[in-house]
Each structure stands twice: as C-alpha cells, then as structure tokens.
Design a protein around this motif. Structure first.
Motif, PDB file in Angstrom:
ATOM      1  N   LEU A 169       0.831  -1.202   0.000  1.00  0.00           N
ATOM      2  CA  LEU A 169       0.000   0.000   0.000  1.00  0.00           C
ATOM      3  C   LEU A 169       0.869   1.256   0.000  1.00  0.00           C
ATOM      4  O   LEU A 169       0.636   2.204  -0.756  1.00  0.00           O
ATOM      5  N   HIS A 170       1.892   1.256   0.840  1.00  0.00           N
ATOM      6  CA  HIS A 170       2.788   2.418   0.933  1.00  0.00           C
ATOM      7  C   HIS A 170       3.596   2.597  -0.356  1.00  0.00           C
ATOM      8  O   HIS A 170       3.861   3.729  -0.771  1.00  0.00           O
ATOM      9  N   ASN A 171       4.013   1.469  -0.966  1.00  0.00           N
ATOM     10  CA  ASN A 171       4.762   1.559  -2.227  1.00  0.00           C
ATOM     11  C   ASN A 171       3.919   2.178  -3.337  1.00  0.00           C
ATOM     12  O   ASN A 171       4.405   2.981  -4.138  1.00  0.00           O
ATOM     13  N   ILE A 172       2.653   1.783  -3.387  1.00  0.00           N
ATOM     14  CA  ILE A 172       1.760   2.350  -4.408  1.00  0.00           C
ATOM     15  C   ILE A 172       1.552   3.837  -4.153  1.00  0.00           C
ATOM     16  O   ILE A 172       1.554   4.652  -5.089  1.00  0.00           O
ATOM     17  N   ALA A 173       1.392   4.202  -2.892  1.00  0.00           N
ATOM     18  CA  ALA A 173       1.211   5.613  -2.554  1.00  0.00           C
ATOM     19  C   ALA A 173       2.448   6.443  -2.898  1.00  0.00           C
ATOM     20  O   ALA A 173       2.343   7.649  -3.150  1.00  0.00           O
ATOM     21  N   ALA A 174       3.608   5.785  -2.916  1.00  0.00           N
ATOM     22  CA  ALA A 174       4.863   6.505  -3.185  1.00  0.00           C
ATOM     23  C   ALA A 174       5.147   6.678  -4.668  1.00  0.00           C
ATOM     24  O   ALA A 174       6.140   7.321  -5.036  1.00  0.00           O
ATOM     25  N   ILE A 175       4.336   6.114  -5.544  1.00  0.00           N
ATOM     26  CA  ILE A 175       4.538   6.275  -6.989  1.00  0.00           C
ATOM     27  C   ILE A 175       4.448   7.759  -7.344  1.00  0.00           C
ATOM     28  O   ILE A 175       3.441   8.409  -7.088  1.00  0.00           O
ATOM     29  N   ASN A 176       5.526   8.299  -7.959  1.00  0.00           N
ATOM     30  CA  ASN A 176       5.521   9.746  -8.169  1.00  0.00           C
ATOM     31  C   ASN A 176       6.341  10.205  -9.365  1.00  0.00           C
ATOM     32  O   ASN A 176       6.455  11.397  -9.598  1.00  0.00           O
ATOM     33  N   THR A 177       6.917   9.267 -10.142  1.00  0.00           N
ATOM     34  CA  THR A 177       7.707   9.704 -11.289  1.00  0.00           C
ATOM     35  C   THR A 177       6.781  10.088 -12.442  1.00  0.00           C
ATOM     36  O   THR A 177       5.690   9.534 -12.598  1.00  0.00           O
ATOM     37  N   TRP A 178       7.241  11.009 -13.263  1.00  0.00           N
ATOM     38  CA  TRP A 178       6.385  11.531 -14.332  1.00  0.00           C
ATOM     39  C   TRP A 178       5.989  10.471 -15.326  1.00  0.00           C
ATOM     40  O   TRP A 178       4.843  10.445 -15.786  1.00  0.00           O
ATOM     41  N   TRP A 179       6.912   9.552 -15.678  1.00  0.00           N
ATOM     42  CA  TRP A 179       6.574   8.544 -16.673  1.00  0.00           C
ATOM     43  C   TRP A 179       5.606   7.499 -16.128  1.00  0.00           C
ATOM     44  O   TRP A 179       4.802   6.934 -16.880  1.00  0.00           O
ATOM     45  N   GLN A 180       5.656   7.248 -14.812  1.00  0.00           N
ATOM     46  CA  GLN A 180       4.673   6.343 -14.223  1.00  0.00           C
ATOM     47  C   GLN A 180       3.287   6.992 -14.209  1.00  0.00           C
ATOM     48  O   GLN A 180       2.276   6.317 -14.444  1.00  0.00           O
ATOM     49  N   TRP A 181       3.244   8.292 -13.958  1.00  0.00           N
ATOM     50  CA  TRP A 181       1.960   9.003 -14.015  1.00  0.00           C
ATOM     51  C   TRP A 181       1.383   8.952 -15.432  1.00  0.00           C
ATOM     52  O   TRP A 181       0.165   8.761 -15.608  1.00  0.00           O
ATOM     53  N   ILE A 182       2.222   9.096 -16.435  1.00  0.00           N
ATOM     54  CA  ILE A 182       1.742   9.010 -17.817  1.00  0.00           C
ATOM     55  C   ILE A 182       1.167   7.620 -18.095  1.00  0.00           C
ATOM     56  O   ILE A 182       0.081   7.470 -18.680  1.00  0.00           O
TER      57      ILE A 182
END
Length: 640
Positions: free
Chosen positions: A394-407
């Motif tokens: 859960l914490h790892n998913i919440a930490a997703i923050n790089t621009w290419w992952q958001w895309i």
C-alpha cells in the motif's frame, strides 16, 4: 496500411510495453532466483555444463536458458533482475511476431493482428514474458517449430524441416525431451487428420525427433561426466518419472480438470468475452457447430489439433502447472480473435458490454490509485500473517511519483473515459477496420480492436507502476542487504529449513537471499566448520534447537531478526560454534568414489555418525581439507 508497416508497429508496441519494465521489480518468489543463480554460477566459476548452486545442488533443467541469461548478463557484467528476464521477454516478442506473420499470411491482416495482440495480452503469457523462468523460451521454440512444420506441410513434406529440427533441439536443450515430443506429435496428429499415410508420417517425424536430439546429447554426456549417477537420477526423475507418474516425490500434483481451470485464469481478460459471448449464442448457431468442424480449413484444423493435443498430453502426468500449456495460447488466441469478430458482426451488444467492463475497470484502477495516494485506504484493513507485506505494498503504491509512471497510469484512464463517455472512435486508428488481405484501408475502428487497445493501456499502467510497487513488497532483497553488513567473512553462512531437509526432491532454500548474497549460503546439515552464521526460521529453531545443541552446537542470541516473513517464517540469524568430535574424526573409507564438478574422482569416507566426506587439496593453502557431501547423497552412497 501495409502488412509490413503493421509488423513493425506491432514489434514496436511489444518492445515498448515489455522491455523497459523488466528491472523494476525484485525477485519475490523462489523460481526466478533459483534459475538466475545457475547463470550467476556459470559466470563466476566458468563451469557452463553443470554448475552447483544453493549449497551444492545441480540445476533441474538443461542449460540453454541459463546460457542465454549468462550471455546477456555478461554484457552488463553481472546477473541482474533485468538481464535475467530479457531472454523470456525476447521469447514472448518472438511468439507474438511469428504468430502475426503466420496468421496474417494465411488469413488476413485483421485476424493476424488480433491473434498476435491476444497472445501478447493473455495474462499467462504476459506474466511469463517478464519472468526469469525457462517456460517462455521453451514456448517460443516449440511454437516456432509448430509454424515451421506447417510450412513444411504446405511444401508437400518434401525433404526434412531443417529449421524446425533446430528449434526442437534447443527446446529439448531448454527443458528436456518434451521440447521434441510435443512439436512432432502436434504435426503428426494434423497430418493424420489430413489422411496422410501413417507409416510415412511416423518415419519422417521419428527421424526429425532423432536428429533434434543430437545437440542436447553432447551436453547430457558432458553433464554425466561431471555429475555421475546423481545427474542420471535427477534427469530420470524430472523427465521420465514426471511423465510416468513415478516420481519419488509429489510435484504440483493436480487432477486432470486443473488444466482447464488454469486456462480460464491464464486467458484473462479474454475469458470474460468468451463467457459473455456464450450467453449470446442461439441454439441454431450451436447446432451448426459440428458441420463447421467437419469442413475446417487447414489453418483452423492445425490450430485446433495443436490446442487439443497439448492439453490432452498434459492431462496425463500427475504434475500439472499452468505454464505447461503456454504453447497452445497462440492457437487459442486465433479462435478468440475469430469469435470476437463474429460477435462484432452478429452479437455486437455482447462485445460492447465486454469493452465497457474493461473501460470501467481501467477507470476504477485509477480511482483506487488516487484513494491510496491520498491516504484514504487505512493500514488497518490488513490483518493476519501477510499484513506487513500488504501494508508495505500500500505504501509503495502511494509513493509512486515519477512523471513517466503518471503518464502510464493516465493512458488507460483517458482511453477508458473516451469509450464510456463518447463512444466515438478516433479517426487516427481507422486503418484497422479493413478486411482485405495484405493491406488495411480506411473505415472505423472496430470494437474488437478498441477493447484490445484498452487492455494494452491497462497492462502498461500495471507493468510500469502497480506491479513493481506490489511485488517489491514481497521481496527479501532488503534482508540480503542487511545480512551483508552483519554476517562478515571469513565466517560462512548456513541455512536450515526443515521443509527443505525433509524434501525428497526440489528442496526449499533461501533462494532470494542466496542470489542477492552471491551464492554463498551453504546447508547447515553438511557444515564442517567450527563456527559460522545460521539462517533459520523462528519455528524451525524452536523445534530443533535442543537437537542441534545435543550435537555439539552452541548458539548466540539472535543477531538479526527479519521484520517480515522469509520463506514462510520470520528469519533469525545466529552465530554458532561447534564442539563436535566429528571435526577431528578420520572416518572409514568405503568402496565408493565421488566425481566433482571438474570431473575428478575422490574416495569417499564415512564418519561414525553417518556423514560422508571427501578429502581435497585446497587451491589456496595447499593443505588437505574435508568436504562433506550433501546428506541425501551420503545416505545413498552408504546404502550402496
């Protein structure tokens, strides 16, 4: 758009959606590091025939896959998660591209493209294409042999299919004789259904099978020179014993219907369209099915016979795994593609419902991510022994923050929103609608391809962002990093896992830890050192501590305790010393010899307590040193 351009676009799609993400997730199961450590040992010891791993074990499979991993890793200079998965990824891409070419040439571009995409997006194959396991490479070689055999049939079965024989050779070199048996039987069944002469078919395919075994035979001979009877027993158990249900231990034993359950699971998300489509079929359509089966064209008959033979073949052995069935997936994809196009023409409502469900799932995935990202999902929803891993996920998913992952996360959301809100198809994709063979023209993007685009987008988000976050929460790599600081040389590390000690075959080890530590963990039961570090689960230590102490071992208090489970238990590390008299015991010589990995023979000695050892001259000190043999081997030699 021409077939050639679609080929290159499909190849680009495969590369972009698979290759960049192979190194984002750490090893988190026993299977991947168990295979990767073989390649690691090959590079470290320069033994490319039969290296020893995980405390002295042989690899359970022939080495072609491990050679591929080692070759790719040699470029980088080390075996990593990414380099170890590249051969499987290339194998998946090869299956997809060869499937497109095979069906596009013999059907039309639409069928070829849809079949290739369904092959790529079936969950079983897509997962295997990102794993360091032998099965995807075996699948690519087997499917390639199928297609080459069919081309041989189209040319009148003249001469012998040289390239099919080569692919079968390397398939056998990857996982044993099944790499030759399956392709020969598949094309043999097809030829018999085409009413070819039985003796002519049998003779030619028997010769093909024999020729395909020549290359692997060289390795089997060289491996026997190193491994001796132990190697023979292992190969018999893994190949003959597994197929004849005479294995000395249970391995993935399941009933015959288990294969059909794994197919339903492995074909996700296309299982849903099959179920929805079945409800829309009318009795008249079903009554016409037998007559259609009788008048099948060659490509459809070949695909059907391939799928049926593979699943029937793997219903015979007790050992059943979902990956065994992967060579039939391209042929199932062909029938799914045909079925989806039929629904689009005759039962479009069912296909629209299916596509809408996919779109809703794509949007819900994004909504769930936002809920986790902004802390709306509390840790307290998790409980039980796996709660720490789930909370970390859960914490790892919440930490997703790089621009290419958001895309990557936003792409399926936008595409899904467009379907649900507008249902207006973008003109930029209209080239996919033409039914003509060889070139795709203008029209509207069909529902079939739009559903496939949604699935591609969802997989992109999962592979780039969600999957690494979830799987890294299950990895033990962080434990290996901490152990590297705590367990310092020259003392060695040893493991004790009761399930592994009692296993008659395929024992359990700390596979992840051993890979990340560099193949340094040995088995405690064959320990000949006066001191070292013991890696053991809390439950195993509570059960066996008195036994160990009675044998002369003294243990410190735990110097390390893992915060989460490793191999099913909380891991503890103890520093130990030994006062066993066995250390200085000369032992008695028995009438047996042991052949090491370099082919050298040594006489075997046995201690009063029943442990077997050999005496070697150390390369560094020049002194004679004892090397204790694994307990099962010792028992076998003593019994003889």
């Amino acid at each position: 758009m021409t077939t050639k351009k679609i080929f290159w676009l499909l190849l680009l799609l495969c590369v972009v959606t698979i290759m960049p993400f192979l190194g984002l997730y750490e090893y988190n199961t026993k299977g991947e590091p168990r295979e990767a450590i073989v390649s690691y040992s090959m590079l470290a010891t320069d033994n490319w025939t039969l290296p020893r791993n995980n405390g002295g074990e042989m690899a359970y499979k022939p080495p072609f896959f491990h050679w591929c991993v080692a070759a790719v890793s040699a470029i980088k200079g080390e075996v990593t998660e990414a380099t170890s998965r590249i051969p499987s990824a290339i194998a998946l891409i090869a299956v997809v591209m060869s499937t497109f070419v095979f069906f596009a040439r013999r059907r039309d571009v639409k069928i070829g493209l849809a079949t290739a995409l369904i092959t790529l997006l079936s969950m079983e194959l897509h997962r295997a294409g990102g794993n360091c396991r032998v099965d995807m490479v075996l699948t690519a070689l087997s499917v390639g042999a199928f297609y080459l055999f069919y081309r041989w049939y189209e040319k009148g079965c003249r001469w012998l299919p040289f390239w099919a024989i080569i692919l079968m050779s390397f398939a056998t070199f990857t996982k044993g004789p099944v790499g030759t048996i399956i392709p020969c039987c598949v094309i043999g069944l097809f030829l018999l259904l085409k009413k070819e002469n039985f003796f002519r078919v049998f003779g030619k395919l028997f010769l093909c099978g024999l020729l395909s075994l020549i290359i692997p035979a060289f390795w089997y001979y060289a491996a026997y020179q190193q491994g001796g009877q132990e190697f023979v027993d292992l190969m018999y158990e893994e190949n003959i014993g597994r197929m004849t249900n005479t294995m000395g231990y249970d391995s993935c034993v399941e009933p015959w219907w288990y294969n059909f359950l794994t197919l339903l699971y492995g074909l996700i998300p296309f299982t849903l369209v099959l179920l929805l489509g079945m409800f829309s079929l009318k009795g008249k359509s079903l009554r016409k099915l037998p007559s259609k089966l009788v008048s099948l064209d060659d490509v459809t008959l070949f695909s059907l016979s391939s799928a049926i033979f593979i699943i029937v073949f793997y219903c015979i052995p007790q050992s059943k795994r979902s990956v065994y069935l992967m060579p039939m997936y391209p042929f199932l994809a062909y029938f799914i593609a045909k079925f989806m196009f039929w629904l689009e023409r005759n039962r479009k409502k069912s296909l629209n419902i299916y596509t809408s469900i996919l779109a809703i799932a794509g949007i819900l995935l994004f909504v769930t991510f936002l809920a986790v990202k902004f802390g709306l999902v509390p840790d307290s929803i998790f409980s039980g022994k796996h709660a720490p891993e789930n909370i970390l996920m859960l914490h790892n998913i919440a930490a997703i923050n790089t621009w290419w992952q958001w895309i990557a996360i936003l792409i399926p959301t936008v595409i899904s929103h467009y379907w649900i809100v507008q249902k207006i198809l973008p003109q930029s994709f209209t080239f996919l609608s033409s039914p003509c063979k060889g070139e795709v023209g203008r029209g509207s993007l069909g529902t079939t391809f739009y559903s496939l685009i949604i699935v591609v987008a969802v997989y992109l988000a999962v592979d780039a962002a969600y999957k690494p976050a979830a799987l890294n929460a299950k990895s033990s790599k962080y434990v290996a990093t901490e152990l590297r600081q705590i367990c310092t040389p020259p003392l060695k590390m040893y493991e004790y896992i009761e399930a592994g000690e009692k296993a008659l075959g395929d024992p359990v080890h700390y596979f992840e830890l051993n890979f990340y530590l560099g193949n340094v963990i040995e088995r405690f039961t064959k320990c000949a050192e006066k001191e070292g570090y013991l890696l053991i689960g809390t439950e195993d230590m509570a059960l066996h501590r008195k036994e160990f102490e009675a044998n002369g071992y003294t243990f410190s208090t735990p110097i390390y305790t893992s915060p989460r489970r490793v191999a099913g238990q909380i891991l503890e590390v103890y520093k130990f010393t030994s006062t066993r008299q066995e250390q200085a015991e000369e032992g008695r010589k028995i009438d047996e010899t042991w052949v090491d990995t370099e082919g050298k023979e040594y006489p075997v000695y046995v201690t009063n307590s029943g442990k077997a050892y050999i005496i070697k001259v150390s390369d560094t000190t020049g002194k004679e040193e004892k090397e204790y043999l694994p307990a099962p081997i010792a028992q076998y030699l003593i019994a003889k």
